[in-house]
Write a protein that holds these residues in place. Structure first.
Motif, short mmCIF file in Angstrom:
data_model
loop_
_atom_site.label_atom_id
_atom_site.label_comp_id
_atom_site.label_asym_id
_atom_site.label_seq_id
_atom_site.Cartn_x
_atom_site.Cartn_y
_atom_site.Cartn_z
N SER A 124 0.83 -1.21 0.00
CA SER A 124 0.00 0.00 0.00
C SER A 124 0.86 1.25 0.00
O SER A 124 0.51 2.25 -0.65
N TYR A 127 2.05 1.83 -3.57
CA TYR A 127 1.03 2.36 -4.47
C TYR A 127 0.63 3.78 -4.10
O TYR A 127 0.13 4.53 -4.95
N ALA A 147 -4.89 -8.63 -5.41
CA ALA A 147 -6.12 -8.21 -6.07
C ALA A 147 -6.11 -6.73 -6.44
O ALA A 147 -6.51 -6.34 -7.53
N LYS A 148 -5.62 -5.88 -5.54
CA LYS A 148 -5.71 -4.43 -5.76
C LYS A 148 -4.37 -3.71 -5.76
O LYS A 148 -4.28 -2.60 -6.29
N GLN A 149 -3.34 -4.31 -5.16
CA GLN A 149 -2.04 -3.64 -5.07
C GLN A 149 -0.93 -4.64 -5.39
O GLN A 149 -0.03 -4.88 -4.61
#
Length: 393
Positions: A124, A127, A147-149
Motif C-alpha cells: 500500500s 502504491y 487483487a488491488k495492489q
C-alpha cells in the motif's frame, strides 16, 4: 542543494569528515537539527561498466523496508556505501549505492517501515508513493495484496519466514511444537496484520479462540503473564528476552512457523506490477548485486551489521539494536538456512513449484478473510525469475 551534494559535487564521492563539520558550521549552521547526520566516508572507485547503474537505474533507488533496519534485510542494506546520511525525520538513510567496494553511480535511500509508516503495508505504501522503487514484502502479504495492489517479487532475501511462536518453558513444560501450543489452550498473542496465524488455525494447529491480536511488540505482556504464548522472530526475541530484557533475562522456548509447514518466501525485493517493464534494465543489473550481497552477509556479516547498528543508534525512535543481537541474528539466519541458496543452489532464487504451492495454499484462507483473490492465481504473476542470476552460487 543538499548537504551531501555540496560535499560530493554531484556524482563525485570524495567525502571528508572534516569537510562535513566545516560546512555544517560555516554554511549550514544547525544542519543536525534538521534530523540528519552524516557519517565519514572514504573515496569509492567508480564501478566498471558491469556494475555501473547510472544509465539504467533511478539517480536515487528508493527502497521501502518492512520494519526498522535489521540483519535479515542485509541484502539491500549491504548496498549502502560509506558517507551515508541518516534522516531521523524521514526515518531513512541515503548514501552511495556501492557494490564490491565500487561506486555504482547512483544513490540508495532505505526507508524504515512498520511504525515509521504507521504500520501501513509495504504494497500500500508503494502504491501511495510513486517515489518508492522497491519494497521488501513477505510472500504471504504479497499474495494478499494481489487483487488491488499487486507487486512482483524479483528476489527473496529470505528463503522462508523466520516467525516463531514463543513461550515460557516453566509455564509450559510439555510444549515443544506449535501443535503442542494448540493442545495447551494457551492464548497466542499476535499482531492483527499477520497471516500465518490464520494459516495455523486453518491447518488445525491452533484454535481460532486462542488468537489474541493485540500484540504490540513490547515485552511487558509476556513478562507480566508468562502463561501466554506470543509471536516473535527466531533471529530476535530469543536473544533479546534472554540477554537484553532485565525483567526476564532467561531463555524462552519457541518453534518456527516454517517447521509447522508454513514455507513462505520472505522479505521479497518487490516492484509494483505496473513498473516492472520500466525498471527492467535496472533490475537486470541490480538484482544479482542483491543476491551476492545476501550471500556475502552469511559468510562475513560484520560490516553490514555495523552499518545497521549505527543507523539504528542515530534514531532514538527505533527499538535499540545492539551489536550482540546483530551477531546472534546473522548466525541464526545462517545456521537455520533462512538466508541460503534455493533448491537450485542459487542464492536469492525462487522455486516456481514451491511458490505456486504456497499461493494455492493461501488463496482460500485469505479469501475467507475477504481478500477477493481469483481462485486460480498463477505464481509467476507474483514471483519472477527474470532478473535472477544463476551465477550467484
Amino acid at each position: 542543494m543538499t548537504l551531501r551534494s555540496l560535499l560530493t559535487g554531484g556524482r563525485s564521492r570524495a567525502v571528508i569528515a572534516t569537510a562535513t563539520t566545516a560546512v555544517c558550521a560555516a554554511a549550514l549552521a544547525g544542519c543536525t537539527d534538521s534530523g540528519t547526520d552524516s557519517t565519514a566516508a572514504t573515496t569509492l572507485a567508480p564501478a566498471s561498466a558491469e556494475y555501473d547503474l547510472s544509465a539504467v537505474c533511478p539517480k536515487d533507488v528508493v527502497v521501502q523496508l518492512q520494519w526498522q533496519p535489521q540483519s535479515d534485510m542485509a541484502g539491500v542494506i549491504g548496498l549502502l556505501g560509506p558517507g551515508y546520511t541518516v534522516d531521523t525525520n524521514a526515518k531513512s538513510v541515503t548514501g552511495p549505492l556501492a557494490f564490491d567496494g565500487q561506486d555504482t553511480g547512483v544513490d540508495i535511500t532505505l526507508r524504515a517501515g512498520g511504525p515509521a509508516i504507521g504500520f501501513q503495508s509495504v504494497p500500500s505504501a508503494m502504491y501511495a508513493d510513486d517515489s518508492i522503487d522497491l519494497g521488501l514484502v513477505h510472500g504471504d502479504q504479497l499474495i494478499s495484496a494481489a487483487a488491488k495492489q499487486r507487486v512482483v517479487g524479483v528476489t527473496p532475501l529470505l528463503q522462508y519466514n523466520p516467525s516463531i511462536i514463543m513461550w515460557d518453558p516453566s509455564s509450559h513444560p510439555n510444549v515443544k511444537t506449535i501443535a503442542d501450543v494448540g493442545k495447551s489452550n494457551a492464548s497466542v498473542v499476535v499482531s492483527k496484520d499477520q497471516i500465518f496465524p490464520q494459516w495455523l488455525v486453518a491447518k488445525g494447529l491452533l484454535k481460532a479462540g486462542q488468537l489474541d491480536t493485540s500484540y504490540d511488540g513490547a515485552p511487558a505482556r509476556f513478562v507480566g503473564d508468562p502463561t501466554i504464548t506470543q509471536q516473535g522472530f527466531a533471529n530476535s526475541e530469543p536473544y533479546t528476552y534472554e540477554h537484553e530484557t532485565p525483567t526476564w533475562d532467561k531463555p524462552v522456548g519457541y518453534a518456527m512457523v516454517k517447521d509447522a509447514g508454513y514455507d513462505v518466501y520472505a522479505s521479497n525485493v518487490s516492484v509494483r506490477a505496473d513498473r516492472v517493464e520500466k525498471l527492467s534494465p535496472c533490475l537486470q543489473k541490480l538484482v544479482p548485486m542483491i543476491q551476492q550481497t545476501g550471500k556475502n552477509h552469511v559468510n562475513s556479516p560484520e560490516a553490514i551489521n555495523a552499518t545497521i547498528v549505527d543507523w539504528v543508534s542515530q534514531d532514538v525512535s527505533f527499538t535499540p539494536y545492539t551489536a550482540g543481537e546483530a551477531a546472534y541474528s546473522a548466525k541464526l539466519l545462517k545456521d537455520k538456512a533462512v538466508i541460503a541458496p534455493g533448491t537450485d543452489g542459487v542464492w536469492g532464487s525462487y522455486d516456481s513449484a514451491k511458490a505456486q504451492q504456497v499461493v494455492n495454499d493461501l488463496v482460500p484462507i485469505l479469501n475467507a478473510d475477504g481478500a477477493n483473490l481469483p481462485a486460480q492465481l498463477p505464481a509467476d504473476q507474483l514471483f519472477t525469475t527474470q532478473f535472477i542470476s544463476a551465477s550467484v552460487r
